[in-house]
Design a protein around this motif. Sequence first.
Motif, PDB file in Angstrom:
ATOM      1  N   UNK A 227     -24.536  28.237 -73.984  1.00 23.80           N
ATOM      2  CA  UNK A 227     -23.886  26.942 -74.162  1.00 23.80           C
ATOM      3  C   UNK A 227     -24.915  25.817 -74.109  1.00 23.80           C
ATOM      4  N   UNK A 228     -25.854  25.907 -73.198  1.00 23.07           N
ATOM      5  CA  UNK A 228     -26.917  24.907 -73.126  1.00 23.07           C
ATOM      6  C   UNK A 228     -27.700  24.865 -74.435  1.00 23.07           C
ATOM      7  N   UNK A 229     -28.017  26.037 -74.974  1.00 23.00           N
ATOM      8  CA  UNK A 229     -28.757  26.106 -76.237  1.00 23.00           C
ATOM      9  C   UNK A 229     -27.964  25.463 -77.367  1.00 23.00           C
ATOM     10  N   UNK A 230     -26.648  25.714 -77.398  1.00 20.75           N
ATOM     11  CA  UNK A 230     -25.814  25.151 -78.458  1.00 20.75           C
ATOM     12  C   UNK A 230     -25.783  23.623 -78.404  1.00 20.75           C
ATOM     13  N   UNK A 231     -25.646  23.076 -77.202  1.00 26.24           N
ATOM     14  CA  UNK A 231     -25.593  21.622 -77.056  1.00 26.24           C
ATOM     15  C   UNK A 231     -26.902  20.994 -77.527  1.00 26.24           C
ATOM     16  N   UNK A 232     -28.002  21.665 -77.265  1.00 29.86           N
ATOM     17  CA  UNK A 232     -29.316  21.135 -77.632  1.00 29.86           C
ATOM     18  C   UNK A 232     -29.637  21.304 -79.113  1.00 29.86           C
ATOM     19  N   UNK A 233     -28.800  22.090 -79.838  1.00 29.59           N
ATOM     20  CA  UNK A 233     -29.129  22.390 -81.225  1.00 29.59           C
ATOM     21  C   UNK A 233     -28.013  22.159 -82.234  1.00 29.59           C
ATOM     22  N   UNK A 234     -26.745  22.176 -81.828  1.00 29.38           N
ATOM     23  CA  UNK A 234     -25.655  21.992 -82.786  1.00 29.38           C
ATOM     24  C   UNK A 234     -25.611  20.556 -83.292  1.00 29.38           C
ATOM     25  N   UNK A 235     -25.341  20.408 -84.591  1.00 26.68           N
ATOM     26  CA  UNK A 235     -25.348  19.086 -85.208  1.00 26.68           C
ATOM     27  C   UNK A 235     -24.227  18.191 -84.690  1.00 26.68           C
ATOM     28  N   UNK A 236     -23.107  18.786 -84.235  1.00 22.83           N
ATOM     29  CA  UNK A 236     -21.994  17.947 -83.779  1.00 22.83           C
ATOM     30  C   UNK A 236     -22.316  17.172 -82.510  1.00 22.83           C
ATOM     31  N   UNK A 237     -23.371  17.562 -81.796  1.00 20.79           N
ATOM     32  CA  UNK A 237     -23.771  16.825 -80.596  1.00 20.79           C
ATOM     33  C   UNK A 237     -24.865  15.796 -80.878  1.00 20.79           C
ATOM     34  N   UNK A 238     -25.177  15.577 -82.176  1.00 12.30           N
ATOM     35  CA  UNK A 238     -26.182  14.580 -82.540  1.00 12.30           C
ATOM     36  C   UNK A 238     -25.615  13.162 -82.568  1.00 12.30           C
ATOM     37  N   UNK A 239     -24.300  13.028 -82.492  1.00 16.31           N
ATOM     38  CA  UNK A 239     -23.638  11.720 -82.538  1.00 16.31           C
ATOM     39  C   UNK A 239     -22.970  11.416 -81.211  1.00 16.31           C
ATOM     40  N   UNK A 240     -23.140  10.205 -80.726  1.00 14.58           N
ATOM     41  CA  UNK A 240     -22.473   9.775 -79.505  1.00 14.58           C
ATOM     42  C   UNK A 240     -21.386   8.763 -79.861  1.00 14.58           C
ATOM     43  N   UNK A 241     -20.106   9.145 -79.706  1.00 12.53           N
ATOM     44  CA  UNK A 241     -19.020   8.238 -80.092  1.00 12.53           C
ATOM     45  C   UNK A 241     -18.924   7.036 -79.163  1.00 12.53           C
ATOM     46  N   UNK A 242     -18.418   5.939 -79.718  1.00 10.92           N
ATOM     47  CA  UNK A 242     -18.259   4.687 -78.981  1.00 10.92           C
ATOM     48  C   UNK A 242     -16.858   4.132 -79.241  1.00 10.92           C
ATOM     49  N   UNK A 243     -16.200   3.712 -78.191  1.00 12.22           N
ATOM     50  CA  UNK A 243     -14.926   2.995 -78.314  1.00 12.22           C
ATOM     51  C   UNK A 243     -14.890   1.952 -77.213  1.00 12.22           C
ATOM     52  N   UNK A 244     -14.594   0.704 -77.571  1.00 14.84           N
ATOM     53  CA  UNK A 244     -14.566  -0.351 -76.561  1.00 14.84           C
ATOM     54  C   UNK A 244     -13.612  -1.464 -76.963  1.00 14.84           C
ATOM     55  N   UNK A 245     -13.154  -2.182 -75.950  1.00 20.64           N
ATOM     56  CA  UNK A 245     -12.267  -3.328 -76.145  1.00 20.64           C
ATOM     57  C   UNK A 245     -12.773  -4.463 -75.264  1.00 20.64           C
ATOM     58  N   UNK A 246     -12.297  -5.671 -75.543  1.00 22.37           N
ATOM     59  CA  UNK A 246     -12.735  -6.786 -74.712  1.00 22.37           C
ATOM     60  C   UNK A 246     -12.110  -8.097 -75.120  1.00 22.37           C
ATOM     61  N   UNK A 247     -12.596  -9.151 -74.473  1.00 23.98           N
ATOM     62  CA  UNK A 247     -12.144 -10.512 -74.742  1.00 23.98           C
ATOM     63  C   UNK A 247     -13.360 -11.382 -75.050  1.00 23.98           C
ATOM     64  N   UNK A 248     -13.147 -12.369 -75.922  1.00 27.27           N
ATOM     65  CA  UNK A 248     -14.243 -13.240 -76.325  1.00 27.27           C
ATOM     66  C   UNK A 248     -13.877 -14.703 -76.091  1.00 27.27           C
ATOM     67  N   UNK A 249     -14.902 -15.509 -75.976  1.00 25.73           N
ATOM     68  CA  UNK A 249     -14.719 -16.957 -75.832  1.00 25.73           C
ATOM     69  C   UNK A 249     -15.675 -17.650 -76.776  1.00 25.73           C
ATOM     70  N   UNK A 250     -15.141 -18.489 -77.651  1.00 27.77           N
ATOM     71  CA  UNK A 250     -15.956 -19.220 -78.611  1.00 27.77           C
ATOM     72  C   UNK A 250     -16.163 -20.655 -78.146  1.00 27.77           C
ATOM     73  N   UNK A 251     -17.414 -21.098 -78.215  1.00 25.50           N
ATOM     74  CA  UNK A 251     -17.750 -22.461 -77.782  1.00 25.50           C
ATOM     75  C   UNK A 251     -17.266 -23.494 -78.816  1.00 25.50           C
TER      76      UNK A 251
END
Length: 251
Positions: A227-251
């Motif tokens: 499993x360690x070898x797979x994580x270090x070599x499989x292409x599907x682990x080459x991408x790190x997903x991002x999801x975020x939310x927030x609030x903004x303030x405009x001057x």
Amino acid sequence: MKALRLILAAGALTAIAGTTFAADEQVVKESVYAFPSYLDPVSVRAEVGTTGYGGAISYRVNPYVALSLGYNGGDISWSDELKIDGTKYDMDMDNNNTYLNAEIYPWGASQNTFARSLYVAAGVGYLDNDYGLTKNVGGNSLVKVNGERFTTSSTQSAKIDGTMSYDNNISPYVGFGLNTPVYKNIGVFGEVGAYYTGNPTVSLKTSGDDQIIGSNGNTLESAVEKEQHNIENKSKYEWMPVAKVGMSFKF
């Protein structure tokens, strides 16, 4: 792999620079509040998501382009679990991300508020993330490792622990988002995307009754090594997903 990340990151930075120098329609309008006029195109935001919590400062170059410099860090996890090849690990997250994005608003001059708020983000991030992974296998338990099932007896127990790291990575990023005003100068935003990181550095170790035999005839110890070898070599682990939310303030 590192060279490919650097080439893509350099391309992202070039694109960001290009959007800045190509801009010829400056956003200038009177602020709702008594801030200096040079702050009119500037906004700040607080955000939280899969890469931690933090914030960013944005400069709206024109109706179609904004530049955002931000930071996300800390220990934020929605489930405190990470599933890898069927194994659910308890996760201890430590994020440290700095990013620079160009946000392209294709319909930035539209009269429709929703269309005007949609954007595509492209940029680059400096990632220094560490994840502690732990899996406890008690008596009379079933665990799946590397796609193989392992069952312990009432007198057996085992433990899998280790780390997964994205250390000092310069990584290109692409994402999609919505940044819309809700009241005067206050807005909300959400964004999903992914960093191209290449495979992470992984270390997994077993302890306890790690010689139990699985459904495919392998020991738990050998399955964890695969499993360690797979994580270090499989292409599907080459991408790190991002999801975020927030609030903004405009001057």
